[in-house]
Design a protein around this motif. Structure first.
Motif, short mmCIF file in Angstrom:
data_model
loop_
_atom_site.label_atom_id
_atom_site.label_comp_id
_atom_site.label_asym_id
_atom_site.label_seq_id
_atom_site.Cartn_x
_atom_site.Cartn_y
_atom_site.Cartn_z
N UNK A 10 0.87 -1.18 0.00
CA UNK A 10 0.00 0.00 0.00
C UNK A 10 0.91 1.23 0.00
N UNK A 11 0.69 2.09 -0.97
CA UNK A 11 1.50 3.30 -1.13
C UNK A 11 0.67 4.51 -0.71
N UNK A 12 1.14 5.21 0.31
CA UNK A 12 0.42 6.40 0.79
C UNK A 12 1.15 7.65 0.35
N UNK A 13 0.37 8.60 -0.16
CA UNK A 13 0.93 9.90 -0.56
C UNK A 13 -0.01 10.97 -0.02
N UNK A 14 0.41 12.22 -0.19
CA UNK A 14 -0.45 13.34 0.21
C UNK A 14 -0.77 14.14 -1.05
N UNK A 15 -2.05 14.26 -1.35
CA UNK A 15 -2.48 14.97 -2.55
C UNK A 15 -2.16 16.46 -2.43
N UNK A 16 -2.10 17.16 -3.57
CA UNK A 16 -1.77 18.59 -3.51
C UNK A 16 -2.69 19.38 -2.56
N UNK A 17 -3.93 18.93 -2.36
CA UNK A 17 -4.83 19.66 -1.44
C UNK A 17 -4.66 19.21 0.02
N UNK A 18 -3.66 18.34 0.28
CA UNK A 18 -3.39 17.92 1.66
C UNK A 18 -4.11 16.66 2.08
N UNK A 19 -4.94 16.12 1.21
CA UNK A 19 -5.69 14.91 1.55
C UNK A 19 -4.79 13.68 1.43
N UNK A 20 -4.71 12.84 2.47
CA UNK A 20 -3.94 11.59 2.34
C UNK A 20 -4.63 10.66 1.33
N UNK A 21 -3.84 9.85 0.62
CA UNK A 21 -4.43 8.88 -0.31
C UNK A 21 -3.56 7.64 -0.31
N UNK A 22 -4.18 6.50 -0.56
CA UNK A 22 -3.44 5.25 -0.51
C UNK A 22 -3.97 4.31 -1.58
N UNK A 23 -3.07 3.55 -2.16
CA UNK A 23 -3.45 2.54 -3.17
C UNK A 23 -2.36 1.49 -3.22
N UNK A 24 -2.68 0.33 -3.80
CA UNK A 24 -1.69 -0.73 -3.93
C UNK A 24 -0.82 -0.50 -5.16
N UNK A 25 0.45 -0.81 -5.06
CA UNK A 25 1.34 -0.91 -6.23
C UNK A 25 2.25 -2.12 -6.00
N UNK A 26 3.06 -2.42 -7.00
CA UNK A 26 3.97 -3.56 -6.89
C UNK A 26 5.41 -3.08 -6.75
N UNK A 27 6.12 -3.67 -5.83
CA UNK A 27 7.56 -3.39 -5.70
C UNK A 27 8.27 -4.03 -6.88
#
Ligand code: FMN
Length: 227
Positions: free
Chosen positions: A64-81
């Protein structure tokens, strides 16, 4: 109201005893040294990933990869290493939501969870783009269908209708007919350079073991964390 049939019950003492027995198969016992088998976090991660690969039904490299959107909202989704060296590398569309988040705030957190072996690894740190040659090499290893797909998919944008993707795939197939499919400029990789890596292993009664590595210049500082 929560439907009791949907949520597994809290384990009983007997459940924990059975669980602990099953965990022995993965080298988890009362001797903690058997789980945290290296003082170097990348070596330890590689060992855990190898164990997960043997036991997970699929995608043991999923995170699960978590980032912070430009508006400050946290977001998470799966990716593959896709690579593991001095960082953790994944590939994606750089114009996707995660690409936009990383352009605005090039830091991320990752969480690996392997249900089969009941372990978790959390990683956090700054993210940098991989070199174009590195992205080219990985892109070239993908199937032709996946390479065409990278051109055709406007990842994370709204689609005009359910056939819009098919039409774009057909268009790209025609455009690249009889020739190699190069890597699009909007598709590449990112490498997370960890500042923190935390290893977690399930223990009975929620008394889990946690080992935290924190970057200290060229060294790693280790600490035990309460569960
Ligand atoms: C197991 C799994 C692995 C995935 N791997 C990737 C990946 O490596 N790269 C990617 O772009 N999307 C991957 N996806 C899809 C993403 O979860 C997500 O739907 C997509 O990247 C769009 O995310 P965004 O809108 O937040 O940018 C994967 C999904 C799953 C469930």
């Amino acid at each position: 109201m929560t439907d009791d049939a949907l949520i597994p019950p809290t384990p009983s003492a007997e459940d924990y005893a059975r669980e602990a027995e099953a965990q022995e198969a993965f080298g988890v016992s009362d001797d903690q040294g058997e789980v945290f088998t290296s003082n170097e976090p990348f070596a330890l991660f590689a060992e855990w990933l190898a164990l997960a690969k043997r036991h997970e039904a699929n995608d043991s490299n999923a995170l699960a990869l978590a980032t912070v959107a430009p508006d400050g909202m946290p977001e998470v989704r799966m990716v593959l290493l896709k690579d593991l060296d001095d960082g953790f590398t994944f590939y994606t569309n750089t114009q996707s939501a995660k690409g936009e988040a990383l352009a605005a705030n090039p830091r991320a957190a990752m969480c690996f969870h392997w249900k089969s072996i009941r372990r978790q690894v959390r990683v956090a740190g700054p993210v940098e783009p991989v070199a174009p040659e590195e992205a080219d090499a990985y892109f070239a290893s993908r199937s032709r269908g996946a390479r065409i797909g990278a051109w055709a998919s406007d990842q994370s944008r709204k689609m005009g209708g359910k056939d819009a993707l098919k039409a774009r795939i057909a268009d790209r197939e025609e455009a690249f007919e009889g020739r190699d499919v190069p890597r699009p400029d909007h598709w590449s990789g990112y490498r997370l350079m960890p500042q923190r890596i935390e290893f977690w292993v399930n223990r009975p009664h929620r008394l889990h073991d946690r080992l935290l590595f924190e970057r200290d210049g060229e060294e790693w500082r280790t600490s035990r964390l309460y569960p």
